[in-house]
Design an enzyme around this catalytic site. Structure first.
Site, PDB file in Angstrom:
ATOM      1  N   LYS A  48      -3.414 -13.139 -13.825  1.00 27.35           N
ATOM      2  CA  LYS A  48      -4.272 -12.845 -14.611  1.00 27.35           C
ATOM      3  C   LYS A  48      -2.807 -11.202 -15.488  1.00 27.35           C
ATOM      4  O   LYS A  48      -3.733 -10.415 -16.173  1.00 27.35           O
ATOM      5  CB  LYS A  48      -5.136 -11.772 -13.659  1.00 27.35           C
ATOM      6  N   SER A 102     -13.890 -13.966 -17.686  1.00 32.71           N
ATOM      7  CA  SER A 102     -13.713 -12.385 -18.328  1.00 32.71           C
ATOM      8  C   SER A 102     -14.488 -12.203 -19.658  1.00 32.71           C
ATOM      9  O   SER A 102     -14.829 -12.882 -20.699  1.00 32.71           O
ATOM     10  CB  SER A 102     -12.304 -12.282 -19.017  1.00 32.71           C
ATOM     11  N   THR A 110     -12.696 -10.738 -21.948  1.00 32.06           N
ATOM     12  CA  THR A 110     -11.456 -10.827 -23.390  1.00 32.06           C
ATOM     13  C   THR A 110     -12.139 -12.270 -23.311  1.00 32.06           C
ATOM     14  O   THR A 110     -11.519 -12.604 -24.620  1.00 32.06           O
ATOM     15  CB  THR A 110     -10.428 -11.665 -22.326  1.00 32.06           C
ATOM     16  N   TYR A 156      -3.540 -16.017 -21.198  1.00 33.31           N
ATOM     17  CA  TYR A 156      -4.294 -15.721 -20.215  1.00 33.31           C
ATOM     18  C   TYR A 156      -5.789 -15.781 -20.469  1.00 33.31           C
ATOM     19  O   TYR A 156      -6.627 -16.757 -19.882  1.00 33.31           O
ATOM     20  CB  TYR A 156      -3.893 -14.740 -19.612  1.00 33.31           C
ATOM     21  N   LYS A 211      -8.692 -18.953 -19.303  1.00 36.91           N
ATOM     22  CA  LYS A 211     -10.491 -19.122 -19.490  1.00 36.91           C
ATOM     23  C   LYS A 211     -11.561 -19.418 -20.393  1.00 36.91           C
ATOM     24  O   LYS A 211     -11.931 -19.632 -19.870  1.00 36.91           O
ATOM     25  CB  LYS A 211     -10.635 -17.312 -19.249  1.00 36.91           C
ATOM     26  N   ASN A 244     -14.467  -4.735 -16.984  1.00 30.41           N
ATOM     27  CA  ASN A 244     -13.675  -4.505 -16.328  1.00 30.41           C
ATOM     28  C   ASN A 244     -13.739  -3.395 -15.125  1.00 30.41           C
ATOM     29  O   ASN A 244     -14.081  -2.428 -14.942  1.00 30.41           O
ATOM     30  CB  ASN A 244     -13.073  -3.133 -16.568  1.00 30.41           C
ATOM     31  N   ARG A 277     -14.365   0.595 -22.916  1.00 30.97           N
ATOM     32  CA  ARG A 277     -15.000  -0.334 -22.135  1.00 30.97           C
ATOM     33  C   ARG A 277     -15.516  -0.150 -21.650  1.00 30.97           C
ATOM     34  O   ARG A 277     -16.333   0.611 -21.071  1.00 30.97           O
ATOM     35  CB  ARG A 277     -13.116  -0.590 -21.187  1.00 30.97           C
TER      36      ARG A 277
END
Ligand code: NAD
Ligand code: UD1
Length: 348
Positions: free
Chosen positions: A89, A129, A131, A154, A158, A184, A236
């Protein structure tokens, strides 16, 4: 308590996995942890035992080898599902060593899907995630938002894993899956017996905060104060790891009872509330009554400005809602840091 059957938890010694193992045990499931211990410490297994009174089933095994997993699992019957946490991660490392990430994260998922097929395990929860959204065009971001080109290998793993799992469950009638897109995750179990254990210098904000407050790091660097946000620092959606862990039980129950509406479902896991880096620093100092030296530095390459979650789908369809606020997150993270330094490290 009723025995609800076995659940494989890959990466169950890690940060989110260990908190989920505690919640599974509390709900009557029997977790079988498969973890290579590449990024975790078996001392966490002792913490799980202290919290639950149960020694969790644990096999040290690499999930990139289906044969090794089958060997570890040969004595278990009634395996209801898999919660798949095991992955690398570290975003920065994924940029310098992309193959390592594709091999472990994408290769690992392929082995897990093959395992499901061979052992006829119908249900899979996947750790995704936020992300995958990059910097969303609208906030809060919901599950329909377009997937942006990934900022890192990364992040790309995902996205790729979600696609692979989707294709697998659509092609095979007997399988179904839920992908949980975490915002988060921070904080620790209220007992302070388990928590986040980053290797080396932490990349993430909260472990860096707690290590700085403890005196291990000289000062926290705030990466940028010139963003287009209320106070100039990034925003976040921080979510308590215990709330996050509980969502996995809700999602697994949903799959086992076949209450899912689609074969592959996606849920955001966040609180719906954004906090800036400077707000986190102020809250940490206030709630824990400790000093926290910090300086403002340059922006960190690859950081997005702001993101927080639209929680409607998770609240209404999954039936899960985050309950804990920033104070509990930062207090429990601090209690864990102190307990770890003063008890676990001392005993080791
Ligand atoms: P972690 O590193 O604490 O836990 C991962 C665990 O998986 C570790 O115990 C590690 O030893 C194990 N592992 C890694 N590769 C393995 C392999 N090939 N075989 C067996 N075990 C292996 O990470 P975490 O924070 O608990 O994250 C869990 C999952 O959630 C990961 O998939 C991660 O990408 C995802 N995620 C985490 C965050 C976060 O901020 N922590 C955010 C979004 C998504
Ligand atoms: C990062 C990853 C994300 C991954 C997540 C979980 C990046 C760009 N994103 O999210 O893909 O899913 O971790 O591992 O790496 N901050 C500081 N000082 C610090 C550390 C962080 O100011 O020492 C700031 C960051 O700029 C950011 C916020 O704190 O604004 C949160 O950072 P972090 O905890 O690293 O998480 P993300 O960057 O959101």
């Amino acid at each position: 308590m009723e025995d609800k059957g076995h659940i494989i938890v890959t990466g169950g010694v890690g940060y989110i996995g260990s908190h989920t193992v505690v919640e599974l045990l509390a709900c009557g499931y029997i977790p079988i942890i498969l973890d290579s211990l590449e990024n975790s410490d078996p001392v966490i297994l002792k913490g799980i035992k202290k919290i639950t009174g149960i020694t969790p089933i644990f096999h040290k095994v690499n999930i990139c080898s289906i044969d090794a997993m089958k060997e570890s699992l040969r004595d278990y019957r009634n395996i209801k599902g898999i919660i798949h946490f095991a992955a690398y991660k570290a975003v920065g490392e994924s940029t310098s060593e992309p193959l390592k990430y594709y091999k472990n994260n994408v290769g690992g998922v392929m082995e897990i899907l093959q395992l499901m097929k061979e052992l006829k395990i119908p249900n899979l929860i996947f750790s995704s995630s936020c992300t995958v959204y990059g910097q969303p065009d609208t906030l809060p971001v919901n599950e329909q938002a377009p997937i942006k080109p990934a900022e890192s290998p990364y992040g790309r793993t995902k996205q790729m894993c979600e696609d692979i799992i989707h294709d697998f469950v659509v092609a095979n009638n007997e399988f179904r899956s839920v992908s949980l897109r975490y915002f988060n995750p921070v904080g620790a179990h209220s007992s302070a017996l388990i928590g986040e254990l980053p290797q080396g210098i932490p990349n993430n904000l909260v472990p860096f905060i707690t290590q700085t407050a403890y005196g291990i790091r000289k000062e926290l660097m705030v990466f940028g104060s010139d963003y287009d946000t209320t106070d100039g620092s990034c925003i976040r959606d921080y979510i308590h790891v215990v709330d996050l862990a509980k969502a996995h039980i809700t999602a697994m129950d949903r799959l086992i009872t076949e209450s899912n509406k689609e074969k592959f479902e996606i849920f955001n896991l966040g609180t719906g509330r954004g906090s800036s880096v400077l707000e986190m620093i102020t809250a940490f100092k206030e709630v824990n009554k400790v000093p926290l030296p910090f300086i403002i530095t340059n922006r960190r390459p690859g950081d997005i400005e702001q993101v927080w979650s639209d929680t409607k789908h998770a609240n209404e369809e999954l039936g899960w809602k985050a309950e804990k606020g920033i104070k509990e997150m930062l207090q429990s993270a601090w209690e864990w840091e102190k307990y770890y330094r003063q008890n676990i490290l001392v005993e080791a």
